[in-house]
Write a protein that holds these residues in place. Sequence first.
Motif, PDB file in Angstrom:
ATOM      1  N   ALA A 266     -11.477  -8.776  12.661  1.00 38.73           N
ATOM      2  CA  ALA A 266     -12.175  -8.171  11.316  1.00 38.73           C
ATOM      3  C   ALA A 266     -11.298  -6.564  11.315  1.00 38.73           C
ATOM      4  CB  ALA A 266     -13.548  -8.298  11.018  1.00 38.73           C
ATOM      5  N   PRO A 267     -11.731  -5.610  12.193  1.00 33.49           N
ATOM      6  CA  PRO A 267     -11.355  -4.605  12.565  1.00 33.49           C
ATOM      7  C   PRO A 267      -9.899  -3.693  12.672  1.00 33.49           C
ATOM      8  CG  PRO A 267     -12.464  -5.082  14.418  1.00 33.49           C
ATOM      9  CD  PRO A 267     -12.306  -6.781  13.983  1.00 33.49           C
ATOM     10  N   VAL A 268      -9.456  -4.795  12.742  1.00 39.25           N
ATOM     11  CA  VAL A 268      -8.163  -4.888  13.460  1.00 39.25           C
ATOM     12  C   VAL A 268      -6.925  -4.298  12.404  1.00 39.25           C
ATOM     13  CG1 VAL A 268      -5.558  -5.160  14.973  1.00 39.25           C
ATOM     14  CG2 VAL A 268      -8.041  -5.609  15.209  1.00 39.25           C
ATOM     15  N   THR A 269      -6.538  -3.324  11.830  1.00 41.64           N
ATOM     16  CA  THR A 269      -5.413  -2.627  11.274  1.00 41.64           C
ATOM     17  C   THR A 269      -3.973  -2.789  11.465  1.00 41.64           C
ATOM     18  OG1 THR A 269      -5.892  -0.748  11.588  1.00 41.64           O
ATOM     19  CG2 THR A 269      -6.970  -1.401   9.553  1.00 41.64           C
ATOM     20  N   GLN A 270      -3.023  -2.416  10.210  1.00 38.75           N
ATOM     21  CA  GLN A 270      -1.976  -2.249  10.890  1.00 38.75           C
ATOM     22  C   GLN A 270      -1.720  -1.374  11.373  1.00 38.75           C
ATOM     23  OE1 GLN A 270       1.118  -4.756  10.515  1.00 38.75           O
ATOM     24  NE2 GLN A 270       2.035  -3.579  12.024  1.00 38.75           N
ATOM     25  N   GLU A 271      -2.256  -0.531  11.322  1.00 32.59           N
ATOM     26  CA  GLU A 271      -1.866   1.158  12.077  1.00 32.59           C
ATOM     27  C   GLU A 271      -2.430   1.329  13.159  1.00 32.59           C
ATOM     28  OE1 GLU A 271      -2.389   1.494   7.729  1.00 32.59           O
ATOM     29  OE2 GLU A 271      -3.997   0.716   8.340  1.00 32.59           O
ATOM     30  N   PHE A 272      -3.833  -0.053  13.446  1.00 34.73           N
ATOM     31  CA  PHE A 272      -3.481   0.386  14.705  1.00 34.73           C
ATOM     32  C   PHE A 272      -3.393  -0.141  15.857  1.00 34.73           C
ATOM     33  CE2 PHE A 272      -6.335  -2.134  18.527  1.00 34.73           C
ATOM     34  CZ  PHE A 272      -6.997  -0.479  18.969  1.00 34.73           C
ATOM     35  N   ALA A 273      -2.026  -1.108  14.900  1.00 38.39           N
ATOM     36  CA  ALA A 273      -1.092  -2.090  16.003  1.00 38.39           C
ATOM     37  C   ALA A 273      -0.442  -1.041  16.348  1.00 38.39           C
ATOM     38  CB  ALA A 273      -0.925  -3.618  14.591  1.00 38.39           C
ATOM     39  N   ASP A 274      -0.114  -0.461  14.893  1.00 38.85           N
ATOM     40  CA  ASP A 274       1.375   0.333  15.235  1.00 38.85           C
ATOM     41  C   ASP A 274       1.335   1.551  16.860  1.00 38.85           C
ATOM     42  OD1 ASP A 274       2.326  -0.449  13.543  1.00 38.85           O
ATOM     43  OD2 ASP A 274       2.126   1.094  11.669  1.00 38.85           O
ATOM     44  N   GLU A 275      -0.491   1.806  16.066  1.00 34.15           N
ATOM     45  CA  GLU A 275      -1.122   2.800  17.244  1.00 34.15           C
ATOM     46  C   GLU A 275      -0.922   2.888  18.051  1.00 34.15           C
ATOM     47  OE1 GLU A 275      -4.891   5.080  18.740  1.00 34.15           O
ATOM     48  OE2 GLU A 275      -4.695   4.637  15.767  1.00 34.15           O
ATOM     49  N   ILE A 276      -1.139   1.254  19.050  1.00 26.21           N
ATOM     50  CA  ILE A 276      -1.079   1.056  20.450  1.00 26.21           C
ATOM     51  C   ILE A 276       0.154   0.607  21.080  1.00 26.21           C
ATOM     52  CG2 ILE A 276      -3.410   0.256  20.476  1.00 26.21           C
ATOM     53  CD1 ILE A 276      -3.301  -2.523  20.455  1.00 26.21           C
ATOM     54  N   GLY A 277       1.278   0.182  19.745  1.00 26.81           N
ATOM     55  CA  GLY A 277       2.463  -0.835  20.437  1.00 26.81           C
ATOM     56  C   GLY A 277       2.185  -2.352  20.119  1.00 26.81           C
ATOM     57  N   ALA A 278       2.126  -3.022  19.290  1.00 28.06           N
ATOM     58  CA  ALA A 278       2.340  -4.557  19.433  1.00 28.06           C
ATOM     59  C   ALA A 278       3.222  -4.771  18.120  1.00 28.06           C
ATOM     60  CB  ALA A 278       0.502  -4.350  19.391  1.00 28.06           C
ATOM     61  N   GLU A 279       3.436  -5.482  18.079  1.00 25.73           N
ATOM     62  CA  GLU A 279       4.748  -5.625  17.620  1.00 25.73           C
ATOM     63  C   GLU A 279       4.070  -6.382  16.398  1.00 25.73           C
ATOM     64  OE1 GLU A 279       7.218  -5.442  21.351  1.00 25.73           O
ATOM     65  OE2 GLU A 279       5.186  -7.130  20.369  1.00 25.73           O
ATOM     66  N   GLY A 280       3.204  -6.724  16.682  1.00 24.60           N
ATOM     67  CA  GLY A 280       2.554  -7.899  14.847  1.00 24.60           C
ATOM     68  C   GLY A 280       1.142  -7.678  14.856  1.00 24.60           C
ATOM     69  N   TYR A 281       1.189  -7.642  13.996  1.00 19.41           N
ATOM     70  CA  TYR A 281      -0.314  -7.492  13.609  1.00 19.41           C
ATOM     71  C   TYR A 281      -0.817  -8.213  11.913  1.00 19.41           C
ATOM     72  CZ  TYR A 281      -4.123  -6.643   9.900  1.00 19.41           C
ATOM     73  OH  TYR A 281      -5.100  -6.751   9.181  1.00 19.41           O
ATOM     74  N   ALA A 282      -1.514  -9.361  11.945  1.00 19.52           N
ATOM     75  CA  ALA A 282      -2.212 -11.048  10.994  1.00 19.52           C
ATOM     76  C   ALA A 282      -3.251 -10.719  10.511  1.00 19.52           C
ATOM     77  CB  ALA A 282      -1.629 -12.351  11.358  1.00 19.52           C
ATOM     78  N   PRO A 283      -3.333  -9.838   9.094  1.00 19.67           N
ATOM     79  CA  PRO A 283      -5.081 -10.042   8.516  1.00 19.67           C
ATOM     80  C   PRO A 283      -6.078 -11.749   8.787  1.00 19.67           C
ATOM     81  CG  PRO A 283      -3.500  -9.810   6.836  1.00 19.67           C
ATOM     82  CD  PRO A 283      -2.272  -9.923   8.058  1.00 19.67           C
ATOM     83  N   ASP A 284      -4.913 -12.439   8.854  1.00 16.78           N
ATOM     84  CA  ASP A 284      -5.294 -14.376   8.622  1.00 16.78           C
ATOM     85  C   ASP A 284      -4.628 -15.009   9.426  1.00 16.78           C
ATOM     86  OD1 ASP A 284      -3.659 -15.049   7.271  1.00 16.78           O
ATOM     87  OD2 ASP A 284      -4.749 -13.571   5.744  1.00 16.78           O
ATOM     88  N   ALA A 285      -5.219 -16.230   9.194  1.00 15.19           N
ATOM     89  CA  ALA A 285      -4.948 -17.578  10.284  1.00 15.19           C
ATOM     90  C   ALA A 285      -3.926 -17.664   9.776  1.00 15.19           C
ATOM     91  CB  ALA A 285      -6.111 -18.392  10.490  1.00 15.19           C
TER      92      ALA A 285
END
Length: 212
Positions: free
Chosen positions: A179-198
Motif C-alpha cells: 500500500a505505501p510503496v510507490t514507483q518513486e520509492f522503487a527507483d530510490e532504493i534501486g528495485a527494478e520492479g514495482y507493482a500497484p496490485d497483484a
Amino acid sequence: MVELKELSEALFHGDVLKVKELTQMALREEVEPREILEQGLIKGMDVVGEKFKNNEIFLPEVLLASQAMYGGLELLQPTLVKSGVKARGKVIIGTVKGDLHDIGKNLVAMMLKGGGFEVVDLGIDVSPEKFLRATQEHKPDIVGISALLTTTMVGMAEVINTLKREGFRDRVKVMIGGAPVTQEFADEIGAEGYAPDAASAVDKARELINNT
C-alpha cells in the motif's frame, strides 16, 4: 473432446470441480500438458488478472479463481514435471521484517503461480538474512518484497543492500509492492520492479524475465 476455452472459463468462474474434471479429461485425451497449462489455466488467470486490475471483479472472485487454478495444477503437476515443462521463472516472495501483513503478498503469490511462475513464499516478518539465504538456496530470477507499513518500508532497502553486499544483486531482479510503496520509492532504493496490485505484479514479473 475438451475445449480448453471451457477450462479457462470454468477457472474464471471459480468452479473448482469443473476445472478438475476438465483438466482430468484433457489429460485422458492426451492433450499436451503445456497446452492445458497455457491455453486453459494460465489463460483463465490472465482474464481474472485483467478484470481485477480494471475493478470489474473483486478479491472474493480472485480467491475463488485461484482455488480453481490450484485444483487444476494439482492434477497437472506430475505430468508437467514428467514432460519437462519449465516454469516461466522462479520468484521468492516475502513480507519485510517487522511487518506481519500478508493478504496482499499472498494474493501476489497466487496470481504469479496462476501466471506460470514457480513461487517460494517466505511468509511474513522476513529478515534481509532470510531473503539472502533463500536467494542462495533457490536461485530465483526475482526477489519480491512486500510491506504494508511505512515504518517497515526501509527494510526493503536493507534487503537490496544485503543482496548487493553478498554479491547476489546482479543475479536477481527485485520487485517491491504494498500500500505505501510507490514507483518513486522503487527507483530510490534501486528495485527494478514495482507493482500497484497483484495483477500488475504478474505483468511486471513477465516483463522483468523477458528483459533478462
